[in-house]
Write an enzyme that holds these catalytic residues in place. Structure first.
Site, PDB file in Angstrom:
ATOM      1  N   HIS A  59       0.819  -1.212   0.000  1.00 19.14           N
ATOM      2  CA  HIS A  59       0.000   0.000   0.000  1.00 19.14           C
ATOM      3  C   HIS A  59       0.857   1.268   0.000  1.00 19.14           C
ATOM      4  CE1 HIS A  59      -4.033   1.813   1.529  1.00 19.14           C
ATOM      5  NE2 HIS A  59      -3.342   2.718   0.856  1.00 19.14           N
ATOM      6  N   HIS A  61       1.362   5.165  -2.038  1.00 14.56           N
ATOM      7  CA  HIS A  61       0.905   6.146  -3.027  1.00 14.56           C
ATOM      8  C   HIS A  61       2.110   6.884  -3.581  1.00 14.56           C
ATOM      9  CE1 HIS A  61      -3.407   5.779  -2.006  1.00 14.56           C
ATOM     10  NE2 HIS A  61      -2.969   5.546  -0.789  1.00 14.56           N
ATOM     11  N   LEU A  62       2.414   6.639  -4.844  1.00 13.56           N
ATOM     12  CA  LEU A  62       3.374   7.464  -5.549  1.00 13.56           C
ATOM     13  C   LEU A  62       2.451   8.407  -6.325  1.00 13.56           C
ATOM     14  CD1 LEU A  62       5.820   4.621  -6.619  1.00 13.56           C
ATOM     15  CD2 LEU A  62       5.755   5.958  -4.510  1.00 13.56           C
ATOM     16  N   ARG A  63       2.852   9.605  -6.610  1.00 15.25           N
ATOM     17  CA  ARG A  63       1.883  10.542  -7.204  1.00 15.25           C
ATOM     18  C   ARG A  63       2.094  10.740  -8.687  1.00 15.25           C
ATOM     19  NH1 ARG A  63      -1.930   9.940  -3.357  1.00 15.25           N
ATOM     20  NH2 ARG A  63      -1.414  11.025  -1.408  1.00 15.25           N
ATOM     21  N   ASN A  93      -4.931   5.724  -7.335  1.00 13.92           N
ATOM     22  CA  ASN A  93      -5.578   7.047  -7.305  1.00 13.92           C
ATOM     23  C   ASN A  93      -4.648   8.174  -7.758  1.00 13.92           C
ATOM     24  OD1 ASN A  93      -4.019   6.927  -4.936  1.00 13.92           O
ATOM     25  ND2 ASN A  93      -5.468   8.146  -3.745  1.00 13.92           N
ATOM     26  N   HIS A 180     -10.738  -0.242   0.566  1.00 12.14           N
ATOM     27  CA  HIS A 180     -10.676   0.895   1.499  1.00 12.14           C
ATOM     28  C   HIS A 180     -12.054   0.912   2.169  1.00 12.14           C
ATOM     29  CE1 HIS A 180     -10.065   5.384   2.325  1.00 12.14           C
ATOM     30  NE2 HIS A 180     -11.376   5.258   2.429  1.00 12.14           N
ATOM     31  N   ASP A 306       0.660   2.732   3.590  1.00 12.92           N
ATOM     32  CA  ASP A 306      -0.246   3.799   3.144  1.00 12.92           C
ATOM     33  C   ASP A 306       0.519   5.126   3.025  1.00 12.92           C
ATOM     34  OD1 ASP A 306      -2.483   5.043   2.188  1.00 12.92           O
ATOM     35  OD2 ASP A 306      -3.564   5.068   4.096  1.00 12.92           O
TER      36      ASP A 306
HETATM   37  C1  NCD Z   1      -4.652   8.396   0.812  1.00 15.44           C
HETATM   38  C2  NCD Z   1      -4.120   9.341  -0.255  1.00 15.44           C
HETATM   39  O1  NCD Z   1      -3.678  10.445   0.090  1.00 15.44           O
HETATM   40  O2  NCD Z   1      -4.070   8.969  -1.437  1.00 15.44           O
HETATM   41  N1  NCD Z   1      -4.953   9.167   1.978  1.00 15.44           N
HETATM   42  C3  NCD Z   1      -5.082   8.695   3.240  1.00 15.44           C
HETATM   43  O3  NCD Z   1      -5.452   9.463   4.124  1.00 15.44           O
HETATM   44  N2  NCD Z   1      -4.804   7.463   3.562  1.00 15.44           N
HETATM   45  C4  NCD Z   1      -5.851   7.658   0.321  1.00 15.44           C
HETATM   46  C5  NCD Z   1      -6.219   6.468   1.155  1.00 15.44           C
HETATM   47  O4  NCD Z   1      -5.365   5.638   1.487  1.00 15.44           O
HETATM   48  O5  NCD Z   1      -7.398   6.281   1.457  1.00 15.44           O
HETATM   49 ZN    ZN Z   2      -7.504   4.147   1.832  1.00 15.50          ZN
HETATM   50 ZN    ZN Z   3      -4.011   4.571   0.648  1.00 16.35          ZN
END
Ligand code: NCD
Ligand code: ZN
Ligand code: ZN
Ligand code: ZN
Length: 432
Positions: A59, A61-63, A93, A180, A306
């Site tokens: 889990h 997030h790379l942007r 996302n 999620h 995350d």
């Molecule tokens: C995540 C994000 O910023 O993409 N934010 C978060 O608060 N965890 C999205 C997610 O994991 O639900």
């Molecule tokens: Zn999430």
């Molecule tokens: Zn997430």
């Protein structure tokens, strides 16, 4: 750094036994013993350090694409390598959303080009994360990026019929759906855990039931579809009870917990600092305790960071306006050491399990989370279990600086990481 030989000298394998040498050649573990030598091998002095299989993060997030001002596949890969990771799963996302094979293949290829960690693309479950129509999962799964996991993370697949179809489809494809768990009708206006703290601070409350009602529902949907479901960022004691129940029924459900939910609680919100806003929200101390225990007894399977980079202007504002999410890759091991190893809830073999073996197994990576043994792929992480260091956001490899652990001092640190035998981190420095 070439793909030459490497000798890791005097490490404790899984933190156990006598100091041992490990010789790595051609991407594999070639020899394990003492007094090993090799002509021009890179020697890593690992005295007093713990050797573990490379970490796997389900889990991240790379942007990229879309918000390269906060993280790129390159900067995120560096953060991952520094955190001891050899494989990460990049959530869908992005902007545009990773709901097509063009995007998922791009993410995979770019990660391979950077070469610091395997960046596995996560495909969206629904087109545009809109929760209306299933994305072309089969096409993404068949692409170069071989998508193995699908998630609308950031959003819940809340339509039960759509979730049912997604689960049926995923089991036919042999892929994993990661949910999620957030019932959106219960989180309208929610920015913090619903409880005494949020009430006192005047913040909109996110009840535990918003998570737990979806966990319960999805366990039942997975049961009837004969499918597997994975719960992202489990955050409540009630979710732990539901996981226990579902696993007891033989339902194929797995779950992760984040480092921040293992360490922090909603008392952090007193300052109204947006850095502490995250979904799901920081809960109460009793939830933190339940999550630690669940990770130690296997009810919660693994740690997922995350890792969620956000720009200063999106974090340093009124709490309710701040974007949810916090950095996690570079601090995960230190937090697991403090919250799980120090109190005796996990030994280092247990850390290998929750940070490497289980995630590799759940998502189906054959070359990750393998035993430290001759002939196995040399995906390895070296941890100094007695290294004090202090977190400084700007010093982290991420472009964004939104760490809630700013100025906190931890007692363990990753010093080296090897990806298929190549050191990606040596002496705490990224090897590009
Ligand atoms: C995540 C994000 O910023 O993409 N934010 C978060 O608060 N965890 C999205 C997610 O994991 O639900
Ligand atoms: Zn999430
Ligand atoms: Zn997430
Ligand atoms: Zn930074």
């Amino acid at each position: 750094m070439s793909g030459g030989e490497v000798i890791i000298r005097g490490a404790l394998l899984y933190g156990e036994g006598e100091p041992t040498d490990v010789l790595v050649r051609d991407g594999e573990i070639a020899e394990i013993g003492s007094g090993l030598t090799a002509g021009d091998a890179t020697v890593i002095d690992a005295a007093g350090q713990v050797l573990l299989p490379g970490f796997v993060d389900m889990h991240t997030h790379l942007r990229e694409p879309g918000r390269e001002d906060t993280e790129t596949i390159e900067s995120g890969s560096a953060a991952a390598a520094l955190g001891g990771y050899t494989a990460v799963f990049a959530m869908a996302n992005t902007s545009p959303v990773a709901d097509s094979v063009v995007i998922t293949d791009h993410v995979w290829r770019r990660g391979q080009e950077v070469g610091l960690v395997d960046v596995h693309p996560v495909g969206a479950v629904t087109v545009g994360l809109e929760g209306k129509q299933l994305a072309e999962m089969a096409t993404m799964a068949a692409g170069v990026g071989r998508v193995k996991m699908f998630s609308d993370d950031g959003h819940c697949v809340h339509d039960p019929l759509l979730m049912r179809r997604a689960l049926e489809y995923s089991s036919a494809l042999g892929v994993l759906i990661a949910q999620h768990a957030e019932e959106p009708r219960l989180t309208v206006g929610a920015v913090a855990h619903e409880g005494p703290t949020a009430a006192r601070l005047g913040l909109g409350g996110w009840p535990r039931s918003a998570e737990e009602s979806i966990v319960a529902r999805d366990a039942i949907l997975a049961r009837d579809a004969g499918a597997r479901v994975h719960i992202c960022h489990a955050s409540t004691a009630g979710t732990v009870e539901l996981l226990k129940w579902a696993k007891g029924q033989g339902i194929s459900i797995t779950a992760e917990v984040t480092p921040h939910h293992l360490l922090l609680d909603d008392s952090r919100l007193e300052t109204y600092d947006g850095v502490n806003r995250v979904n799901p929200p920081l809960r109460e101390r009793s939830d933190v305790e339940a999550l630690r225990k669940a990770l130690s007894d296997g009810t919660v399977d693994c740690v997922g960071t995350d890792h969620a980079p956000h720009a200063d202007q999106d974090k340093c504002c009124e709490f309710s306006q701040a974007r949810p999410g916090m950095l996690g890759l570079e601090t995960a091991l230190a937090i697991v050491a403090q919250t799980m190893v120090e109190p005796g809830l996990l030994d280092w073999r247990g850390v290998a399990k929750v940070m490497s073996e289980r995630p590799a197994e759940i998502v189906g990576l054959p070359d990750q989370g393998r035993p430290i043994a001759v002939g196995e792929p040399a995906n390895l992480t070296l941890v100094d279990p007695a290294r004090e260091w202090t977190v400084r956001g700007p010093e982290l490899a991420s472009v964004a600086n939104n760490t809630p652990f700013e100025a906190m001092t931890f007692g363990a640190k990753v010093t080296a990481t090897l990806l298929r035998g190549r050191p990606t981190v040596l002496g705490g420095q990224v090897q590009r």
